[in-house]
Design an enzyme around this catalytic site. Structure first.
Site, PDB file in Angstrom:
ATOM      1  N   CYS A  82       9.789   1.662   3.315  1.00  0.00           N
ATOM      2  CA  CYS A  82      10.692   0.573   3.694  1.00  0.00           C
ATOM      3  C   CYS A  82      12.112   1.090   3.876  1.00  0.00           C
ATOM      4  O   CYS A  82      12.936   0.425   4.470  1.00  0.00           O
ATOM      5  CB  CYS A  82      10.661  -0.532   2.656  1.00  0.00           C
ATOM      6  SG  CYS A  82      11.372  -0.003   1.104  1.00  0.00           S
ATOM      7  N   PHE A  84       0.810  -1.221   0.000  1.00  0.00           N
ATOM      8  CA  PHE A  84       0.000   0.000   0.000  1.00  0.00           C
ATOM      9  C   PHE A  84       0.841   1.268   0.000  1.00  0.00           C
ATOM     10  O   PHE A  84       0.360   2.335  -0.355  1.00  0.00           O
ATOM     11  CB  PHE A  84      -0.938   0.003   1.230  1.00  0.00           C
ATOM     12  CG  PHE A  84      -0.258   0.519   2.475  1.00  0.00           C
ATOM     13  CD1 PHE A  84      -0.282   1.870   2.785  1.00  0.00           C
ATOM     14  CD2 PHE A  84       0.442  -0.341   3.322  1.00  0.00           C
ATOM     15  CE1 PHE A  84       0.370   2.348   3.915  1.00  0.00           C
ATOM     16  CE2 PHE A  84       1.092   0.135   4.445  1.00  0.00           C
ATOM     17  CZ  PHE A  84       1.053   1.492   4.732  1.00  0.00           C
ATOM     18  N   LYS A 102      -1.558  -7.443  -9.169  1.00  0.00           N
ATOM     19  CA  LYS A 102      -2.550  -7.196  -8.120  1.00  0.00           C
ATOM     20  C   LYS A 102      -2.086  -6.010  -7.287  1.00  0.00           C
ATOM     21  O   LYS A 102      -1.163  -6.111  -6.485  1.00  0.00           O
ATOM     22  CB  LYS A 102      -2.708  -8.408  -7.200  1.00  0.00           C
ATOM     23  CG  LYS A 102      -3.869  -8.202  -6.238  1.00  0.00           C
ATOM     24  CD  LYS A 102      -3.820  -9.087  -5.013  1.00  0.00           C
ATOM     25  CE  LYS A 102      -3.063  -8.478  -3.856  1.00  0.00           C
ATOM     26  NZ  LYS A 102      -3.630  -7.233  -3.291  1.00  0.00           N
ATOM     27  N   SER A 120       5.048  -6.960   3.672  1.00  0.00           N
ATOM     28  CA  SER A 120       5.603  -7.227   5.004  1.00  0.00           C
ATOM     29  C   SER A 120       6.355  -8.561   5.038  1.00  0.00           C
ATOM     30  O   SER A 120       6.104  -9.453   4.225  1.00  0.00           O
ATOM     31  CB  SER A 120       4.467  -7.249   6.027  1.00  0.00           C
ATOM     32  OG  SER A 120       3.557  -8.263   5.674  1.00  0.00           O
ATOM     33  N   GLU A 180       9.068  -3.305  13.155  1.00  0.00           N
ATOM     34  CA  GLU A 180       8.752  -2.282  12.151  1.00  0.00           C
ATOM     35  C   GLU A 180       7.446  -1.601  12.555  1.00  0.00           C
ATOM     36  O   GLU A 180       6.385  -2.230  12.543  1.00  0.00           O
ATOM     37  CB  GLU A 180       8.604  -2.932  10.770  1.00  0.00           C
ATOM     38  CG  GLU A 180       8.332  -1.915   9.685  1.00  0.00           C
ATOM     39  CD  GLU A 180       8.232  -2.530   8.297  1.00  0.00           C
ATOM     40  OE1 GLU A 180       7.603  -3.595   8.145  1.00  0.00           O
ATOM     41  OE2 GLU A 180       8.779  -1.927   7.356  1.00  0.00           O
TER      42      GLU A 180
END
Ligand code: NAD
Length: 502
Positions: A291, A158, A182, A235, A402
């Site tokens: 990230c 996202f 996707k 993730s 995280e």
């Protein structure tokens, strides 16, 4: 404080794009909400297994013809796509702000980086060349050719809804493969826009397919015998335990780029004005949802007495907190805003949970992001302000996990060696930065740190499209990385031909 015009006026009804047609899904629909305004801006289908199978079938059928299309002709489609993306630059950037929440400047940066992927992939006639050697034995020649494999699945996260799928899609298509993509169902709109432009650019039906959804679509891709490889960004638990594991079982190629917990080291000789400025975008840009964001700030006392280290620490922390508290929060379409909301309320609650955890575990809160002011008249449901903790130790949850929000943990290390050991105590290895004027320290850092992306006086070590991008340890699963020449290798198989003529 004028808010820029919103490109989405009425909620969009998103469809899948399969075999060159925009098709209705049978699946349930989910709202896509603008996190700054709380308004529904689209509904997206959660597609069924049959629908992912249809898309793979279309991509498989389109493959032989697309593979036969000369690389130069494939590149011309990408040149047209690049041109169309330039023409729609502002529109797609504003869409990203509406679907994700990031500021318009951050969205424009993302659009630019995404377009660069398309630009680099247009070099495919040169990038895809093999190599040869005459007379490997007398009168016998040998050469390597690179060939596309077939259908690739691309699964996006996202946090960079526009750019991340473009780390893969242009390279996959340029090399002659076909794709089923996707997007994240949380912010899928800019990928729809790209597919519309890909269609306009003349990319033939079946080459570039979009199937919206969640786990069903992902497991349909992972299990499908006609998908040759998967590119995943998301993730670590999903990347490692779902994607990488299943690709191993089904014999697919895989790039799985995963989570992170990045460190920034400030050395005593660092240029503090520039260091603090770089840290603000690194720790708090994209509301910490990157990230490559730094999350742990280590102030290093290499060569200093304990007293000098303490004074240096205090100076850095004061400046860091002062700059962080000046960050303007609001709707990203107001171009005076520095930081937008988190993607949704659940993510906001998760980040607030980490702030509470930090307090419970004994860290000291210097700047509390649970209290903030917004510069626009909008609901405050998804916002968390810049947050700074000190007295953080590496056994604390906030130092290890995280958080994916604007939360900085400040620590001390007496030496560079100790600081590098701290980095290695965390399972992730995506990125790390050092701020220093010493080439010796910078080299020692670059040489020893187990991370895929190193910033030297750079807070966000994001590789350009012509360099590979990937992490180490729990941040990456696979062998070849995304982007650049490694992507060309990932999306092609090398074949060796040995020939002699009588
Ligand atoms: P996520 O893992 O929740 O989702 C990623 C994708 O996987 C989405 O398309 C989602 O629909 C799908 N998915 C989610 N759960 C699934 C499941 N159980 N089975 C199958 N598919 C599933 O990640 P996210 O929240 O969208 O993105 C944020 C994460 O991505 C962070 O950890 C961040 O560090 C990471 N990220 C990494 C990089 C990198 O380069 N290493 C870049 C961007 C983001």
């Amino acid at each position: 404080m004028a808010i820029l015009e919103e490109p989405i006026k009425e909620p969009l009804h998103l469809k899948n794009y399969i075999d060159g047609e925009w098709v209705e899904s049978e699946g349930e629909r989910k709202d896509v909400v603008n996190p700054a305004t709380g308004k529904v801006i689209a509904t997206v289908p959660i597609s069924t297994e049959d629908e992912i199978n249809e898309a793979v079938e279309a991509a498989k059928e389109a493959f032989p013809e697309w593979r036969r299309t000369p690389p130069l002709a494939r590149a011309r489609c990408l040149f047209r796509l690049k041109q169309l993306l330039e023409e729609h630059f502002e529109e797609v950037s504003r869409i990203q702000t509406m679907e994700h929440g990031k500021t318009i400047d951050e969205s424009r940066g993302e659009t630019r980086r995404g377009i660069e992927m398309v630009e680099v992939a247009t070099g495919i006639p040169s990038l895809m060349m093999g190599y040869n050697l005459e007379d490997i034995a007398t009168g016998i020649d040998e050469y390597v050719i690179r060939q596309p494999l077939g259908v690739f699945g691309i699964i996006g996260p996202f946090n960079f809804p526009f750019m991340v799928p473009l780390w893969f899609a242009p390279f996959a298509v340029a090399t002659g493969n076909t794709i089923v993509l996707k997007p994240s169902s949380e912010d899928p709109i800019s990928q729809v826009k790209i597919a519309e432009l890909a269609e306009e650019a003349g990319i033939p039906p079946g080459v570039w397919n979009i199937v919206h959804g969640g786990r069903t679509v992902v497991s349909g891709m992972l299990d499908h015998p006609d998908i040759e490889g998967i590119c995943f960004v998301g993730s670590t638990p999903v990347g490692r335990d779902v994607i990488y594991r299943r690709c191993g079982e089904t014999g697919k190629r895989v790039i799985a780029m995963c989570g992170a917990k990045n460190f920034a080291l400030v050395m005593p000789d660092a240029d503090l004005d520039r260091t603090i400025a770089a840290c603000m975008t690194s720790f708090f840009g994209n509301a910490g949802q990157r990230c490559l964001a730094n999350a742990n700030l280590v102030i290093v006392g290499e060569g200093l007495s304990e007293q000098e280290h303490e004074e240096f620490y205090q100076e850095v922390v004061e400046r860091f907190v002062a700059s962080a508290s000046r960050i303007r929060m609001g709707y990203g379409l107001d171009d005076t805003v520095h930081m937008g909301p988190l993607r949704d309320k659940k993510k906001r609650d998760r980040v607030v949970g980490y702030i509470e955890k930090g307090l419970e575990e004994g860290a000291t809160l210097l700047l509390d992001g649970r209290q903030f002011e917004l510069v626009n008249d909008i609901p405050d449901t998804c916002f968390v302000g810049p947050t700074v903790f000190e007295n953080v130790t590496l056994d604390m949850t906030i130092a290890r996990e995280e958080i994916f929000g604007p939360v900085a943990s400040v620590m001390k290390a007496r030496s560079l060696k100790e600081a590098i050991e701290m980095i290695h105590q965390i399972p992730y290895g995506n990125a790390a930065s050092i701020f220093t004027n010493s080439g010796k320290w910078a080299r020692e850092f670059q040489y020893n740190v187990q991370c895929g992306n190193i910033g030297i006086n750079v807070g966000i070590a994001a590789p350009m499209a012509f360099f590979p991008f990937g992490g180490m340890k729990d941040s990456f699963f696979g062998v070849l990385h995304g982007q650049g020449r490694e992507a060309i290798r990932f999306f092609t198989e090398s074949k060796v031909v040995i020939q002699r003529w009588f």
